[in-house]
Design a protein around this motif. Structure first.
Motif, short mmCIF file in Angstrom:
data_model
loop_
_atom_site.label_atom_id
_atom_site.label_comp_id
_atom_site.label_asym_id
_atom_site.label_seq_id
_atom_site.Cartn_x
_atom_site.Cartn_y
_atom_site.Cartn_z
N THR A 1 -6.82 -0.99 -7.11
CA THR A 1 -5.80 -1.71 -6.35
C THR A 1 -5.08 -2.72 -7.23
OG1 THR A 1 -6.93 -1.43 -4.23
CG2 THR A 1 -5.38 -3.26 -4.40
N ASP B 1 -12.30 0.82 -5.53
CA ASP B 1 -11.17 0.44 -4.68
C ASP B 1 -10.48 -0.80 -5.22
OD1 ASP B 1 -12.04 2.49 -3.07
OD2 ASP B 1 -12.45 1.24 -1.32
N SER B 2 -11.26 -1.84 -5.51
CA SER B 2 -10.66 -3.12 -5.91
C SER B 2 -9.97 -3.03 -7.27
CB SER B 2 -11.72 -4.23 -5.92
OG SER B 2 -12.79 -3.92 -6.78
N THR C 1 -16.83 -5.53 -1.86
CA THR C 1 -15.69 -4.62 -1.98
C THR C 1 -16.04 -3.49 -2.93
OG1 THR C 1 -14.21 -6.51 -1.72
CG2 THR C 1 -13.23 -4.46 -2.49
N SER D 1 0.80 -1.23 0.00
CA SER D 1 0.00 0.00 0.00
C SER D 1 0.83 1.27 0.00
CB SER D 1 -0.92 0.01 1.22
OG SER D 1 -0.16 0.01 2.42
N ALA E 1 -10.35 6.71 -3.84
CA ALA E 1 -10.16 5.25 -3.79
C ALA E 1 -9.21 4.87 -2.67
CB ALA E 1 -9.63 4.75 -5.13
N GLN E 2 -9.51 3.74 -2.03
CA GLN E 2 -8.69 3.21 -0.95
C GLN E 2 -8.02 1.91 -1.40
OE1 GLN E 2 -8.44 4.93 2.13
NE2 GLN E 2 -9.54 6.46 0.90
N TYR E 3 -6.80 1.72 -0.97
CA TYR E 3 -6.10 0.46 -1.24
C TYR E 3 -6.87 -0.67 -0.57
CZ TYR E 3 -2.18 -2.88 -1.48
OH TYR E 3 -1.38 -3.98 -1.73
N SER E 4 -7.21 -1.70 -1.33
CA SER E 4 -8.06 -2.77 -0.82
C SER E 4 -7.22 -3.98 -0.39
CB SER E 4 -9.08 -3.21 -1.88
OG SER E 4 -9.83 -4.31 -1.43
#
Length: 263
Positions: A143, A139-140, A135, A25, A55-58
């Motif tokens: 990632t 994000d996914s 999810t 990450s 977006a978030q690291y999944s």
């Protein structure tokens, strides 16, 4: 919202910045900033860029990706684990068919794909819409686009997901499966963008509705070479088209056998 706009404008102002993949990450934030430039150049608009900025690291996506084992079951075992039995699964398919038989008839008229094939895919992918994933799609897919293992494969799908956000076909927080698969039949975003059909006529492709999702699935199969009016059992040209949907032979066999139960 203001932070997202500033993020996008900063990225666009850095033409020499290239998105660098990573294996954890730590580099995701820098990758997003560089990727925003690529996304904008590819035609992604402000809504998509905002979704990218947020977006978030999944970690759940990476965990799922690292622990893939593939399908190694014999056909009977696969059917038992995935479907219970062909007869019980066919009964569920028939109930779904009876909810709206005219809809499935229209799909066969328009695309040549029989109801049994579409219902088998719908049931096997998400249990007829009961389990479409937990999810967030943006994000996914970002990632795995960032992750060095298969960045080249997933990057176009990440661009497509952001374009779907622009078009209203994907909410920024909409949830899907671990690798960005979305909707009732689990399309990857690039396939959703290319083969998606606005079957309910509301001006956007939304694969979280049954109508758009199953029409898009029928369109995908037809575009991949499905031959209307022909058989689909193993050895046929239409059976080979099922490989375009899922490369596992037992999966293809289970679709064909289940569909045959409705004939």
């Amino acid at each position: 919202m203001r932070l997202a706009v500033a993020f996008a404008l900063t990225a666009l102002a850095s033409p020499g910045l290239a998105a660098q993949c990573g294996n954890d990450s730590s580099g995701f934030a820098a990758w997003k900033q560089a990727f925003a430039q690529e996304a904008a150049a590819a035609g992604v608009g402000q809504a998509g860029l905002n979704a990218l900025a947020n977006a978030q690291y999944s970690t759940s996506t990476i965990r799922a990706d690292r622990n893939q084992t593939g399908v190694r079951y014999a056909l009977d075992e696969f059917i038992r684990i995935r479907l219970g039995s062909l007869d019980s699964f066919a009964s569920q398919m028939r109930r779904e068919l009876n909810r709206n038989p005219n809809f499935y008839a229209s799909l066969e008229r328009n695309y040549g794909v029989p109801a049994g094939i579409l219902l088998a895919i719908h049931g096997m992918e998400t249990g007829f819409g009961r389990t479409m994933g937990n999810t967030p799609v943006v994000d996914s897919i970002t990632t795995v686009a960032y992750d060095c293992r298969r960045s080249a494969f997933f990057t176009p799908h990440a661009i497509a997901a952001l374009k779907l956000v622009d078009r209203g076909g994907l909410a920024p927080g909409q949830r899907g499966a671990a690798h960005g698969e979305m909707g009732h039949t689990q399309f990857l975003p690039g396939n959703a963008l290319r083969y998606g059909v606005d079957a309910d006529g509301n001006g956007r492709v939304d694969l979280y509705t049954v109508a758009d999702s199953l029409a898009s699935t029928a369109n995908f199969l037809r575009q991949k070479g499905w031959q209307p009016g022909q058989g689909f059992q193993e050895g046929s040209a239409n059976f080979r088209v099922l490989n375009e949907w899922n490369a596992a032979t037992v999966y293809q066999q289970a679709i064909a056998l289940s569909a045959a139960k409705l004939q």
